[in-house]
Design an enzyme around this catalytic site. Structure first.
Site, PDB file in Angstrom:
ATOM      1  N   LYS B  81       0.910  -1.376  -0.075  1.00 46.41           N
ATOM      2  CA  LYS B  81      -0.022  -0.026  -0.060  1.00 46.41           C
ATOM      3  C   LYS B  81       0.792   1.324  -0.029  1.00 46.41           C
ATOM      4  CE  LYS B  81      -3.835   1.970   2.681  1.00 46.41           C
ATOM      5  NZ  LYS B  81      -4.788   1.676   3.886  1.00 46.41           N
ATOM      6  N   SER B 156      -9.554   2.158   3.259  1.00 46.56           N
ATOM      7  CA  SER B 156      -8.717   2.792   2.235  1.00 46.56           C
ATOM      8  C   SER B 156      -7.727   1.971   1.587  1.00 46.56           C
ATOM      9  CB  SER B 156      -8.016   3.901   3.262  1.00 46.56           C
ATOM     10  OG  SER B 156      -7.078   3.102   3.996  1.00 46.56           O
ATOM     11  N   SER B 180      -9.862  -0.339   7.398  1.00 46.74           N
ATOM     12  CA  SER B 180      -9.460  -0.328   6.148  1.00 46.74           C
ATOM     13  C   SER B 180      -8.512  -1.415   5.401  1.00 46.74           C
ATOM     14  CB  SER B 180      -8.200   1.033   6.052  1.00 46.74           C
ATOM     15  OG  SER B 180      -9.130   2.149   6.243  1.00 46.74           O
TER      16      SER B 180
END
Lengths: 98, 491
Positions: B81, B156, B180
């Site tokens: 990420k 997210s 997330s």
């Protein structure tokens, strides 16, 4: 829970200044509306029974660990390379003393 | 199982294939790189380091040939990420305020996977600074759900979950502050694991809310999630919130069945307004499956659940307003400095222009609740409510080993459906937030599909450092189903 019934645009301008954020004037009404809605969502906290309850700042019972005061490697000048204002070994900023 | 394409195989399977010489890291890497290009429309990746990946793959194959394999993850293509610092590879946290920023160091978790021999393909899209539940707050475009490209993959960690679901890589990191990792895993039919707070180092993880953030793996199976977590977990002296506690052998947990395990069902979660009946039915079906496998089901109560959202949406923005103060246009990222600008002008113009709308909202909310006159009314109260939520879980875990509940109230929603009303978006985190407030481990594992063929996730929550019980229950459940063998129809 005491707070004004609504957050005003004046309040938002004050908080913008605290947060060092500048937005176009045209964005202020929608932003104020959004913050009002979010504050309405968190108003629920006022209904919780909190007498005698301690605040929790952290989920795990840990204290700040200390280490020996010995010299270690650091990033050195590499740590400055991300700056848009890099000048030799310094970061250039606007003058703050007149 | 031989009819499952290579790109949808698990790490466990391809690791065996590598050991048996049936594939190579180079082949797996080229496969992933090709798929990332073919499926660029999904918007999962922000940066791809093809050259670096090929070099790493070659090194992995050479190690294996020389009998010096580093283990099950050696040669496996993965991605991170964009919240995690990767030396030499741009890292933006999904924000324009870090556009062009190239970290001079690796996050600890990046280094740990590197040391295990993984092949880093690139960086994954996300909501800006972790703030969002749909990846629509990324400054670099949306990510699309591989199961239905008109829908979000959640957030997210949307790029992470989409990449795993679409077979673009074999493992990936996400970060989880309010759900997330787990929420996008549920919406994409993947396994997402948020460890106990302090289990995995946050050094080099760009901070959103420091008392809530955790890094964790997303994968296609529970076994894979365990393998990936094994390589991430453990004390790090560079992270002052890292807990110095031995990491058990997570693979051993997968060998244990669930006979005698007590599974708690929280009444307040199952009665939550807005819980889709198809999601409720799938979760109830999963709990029945656990019962058939020998677990016993116990009803528990988490009475302060209804305050979790309010508590989170005070504490997280408050911490974010402090963490994001460092983005001032001076030390990293672009700068806005018109002629004759003062220092204050640089701060205000840079931050005002380069932060997105949701980030600005949360910074302002956080600043407001910490400001003079409002601190006790908001932040002080939110911290006390946090204590009550943590106590609810402590009480529940006196009578159960794990808690089972939905991960999300609905399946994946349409792009644009919730972007006009921030509070609507916040409500999609209602089942995941309390876990972060209490610092507990939690994972999401696929438990079915809606009639529109959208994935549904079962969430399991555990005691502090109870990752083994979660892996045990999740693996036993997963192996009794076929959900993990189902994949989106992509070329």
């Amino acid at each position: 829970m005491e707070r004004p019934l609504s957050i005003s645009q004046k309040d938002v301008l004050h908080v913008l200044a605290l947060a060092r954020l500048r937005i176009p004037d045209t964005d202020l009404p929608k932003l104020t509306q959004d913050l009002e809605a979010i504050l309405g969502h968190v108003e629920l906290l006022g209904q919780a029974e909190l007498a005698g309850v301690e605040a929790m700042g952290h989920a795990v019972p840990a204290t700040l660990p200390l280490r020996e005061d010995e010299r270690m490697e650091s990033l050195g000048p590499k740590g400055l390379e991300g700056s848009a204002g890099l000048h030799d070994r310094f970061i250039r900023v606007p003058k703050i003393v007149e | 199982m031989t009819d499952i394409p290579l790109h949808f195989r698990s790490i466990g399977e391809v690791s065996t294939m590598l050991a048996e010489g049936k594939t190579s890291s180079a082949e797996l890497t080229e496969l992933c790189l090709a798929r990332i290009q073919v499926h660029a429309n999904l918007g999962a990746f922000l940066a791809v380091d093809a050259e670096g990946a090929r070099v790493q793959a070659k090194a992995a194959d050479e190690r294996r040939k020389a009998g010096k394999s580093l283990g099950a993850l050696d040669g496996i293509p993965i991605a991170h990420k964009d919240m995690l610092c990767t030396q030499g590879i741009p890292t933006t946290a999904g924000s324009r305020i870090l556009e062009g920023y190239v970290p001079p160091y690796d996050a600890t978790v990046v280094k740990r996977w590197k040391d295990s021999g993984t092949v880093l393909l690139g960086k994954l899209n996300q909501d800006e600074f972790g703030m969002g539940s749909s990846t629509e707050n990324s400054a670099y475009g949306v990510t699309r759900n591989p199961w239905d490209v008109k829908r979000t993959p959640g957030g997210s960690s949307g790029g992470t979950s989409a990449a795993i679901a679409a077979g673009l890589c074999f493992g990936a990191t996400g970060t989880d502050t309010g759900g997330s990792i787990r929420q996008p895993a549920a919406l994409t039919g993947t396994v997402g694991f948020k460890p106990t707070y302090g289990r995995v180092s946050r050094f080099g993880c760009i901070a959103y809310a420091s008392s809530l953030d955790q890094v964790g793996p997303v994968a296609r199976t529970v076994q894979d999630a365990g393998l990936l977590l094994q390589a991430l977990a453990g004390f790090d002296p560079k992270d002052s919130t890292s807990i110095d506690r031995a990491v058990p052998d997570y693979s051993a947990a997968l060998k244990r069945d669930v006979r005698g395990m007590k599974v708690g069902i929280p009444r307040e979660f199952m009665e939550m307004p807005g819980l889709d009946p198809e999601v409720a039915a799938a979760v109830e079906g999963a709990v029945k499956a656990l019962e058939k496998l020998g677990a016993s089901v116990v009803k528990v109560s988490l009475p302060h659940t209804r305050f979790a959202g309010a508590s989170y949406y005070v504490i997280a923005p408050a911490e974010a307003s402090s963490n994001l103060a460092r983005y001032d246009g001076l030390r990293f990222g672009p700068r806005r400095e018109p002629p004759k600008a003062s220092l204050r002008d640089v701060y205000e113009l840079t931050r005002g222009e380069l932060f997105g709308a949701e980030v600005k909202r949360r910074i302002l909310l956080g600043t407001y609740v910490l400001s003079a006159g409002y601190y006790d009314a908001y932040y002080g109260r939110a911290q006390k409510v946090r204590t009550l939520i943590a106590r609810d879980f402590e009480d529940a875990f006196k009578s159960v080993d794990v808690i089972a509940c939905p991960t999300t109230p609905t399946a994946a929603f349409k792009l644009g459906e919730k972007t006009q009303d921030p509070v609507q978006m916040y409500l999609s985190d209602v089942f995941t937030l309390s876990c972060n407030l209490a610092g507990l481990p939690g994972l999401s594992v696929p438990c079915g599909f809606t009639t529109s063929k959208l994935p549904i996730g079962l969430q399991l929550l555990g005691r502090p450092f109870g990752e083994e019980a979660l892996l045990q229950a999740a693996h036993a459940y997963e192996q009794s189903t076929d959900w993990h063998h189902q994949h989106p129809e992509l070329p």
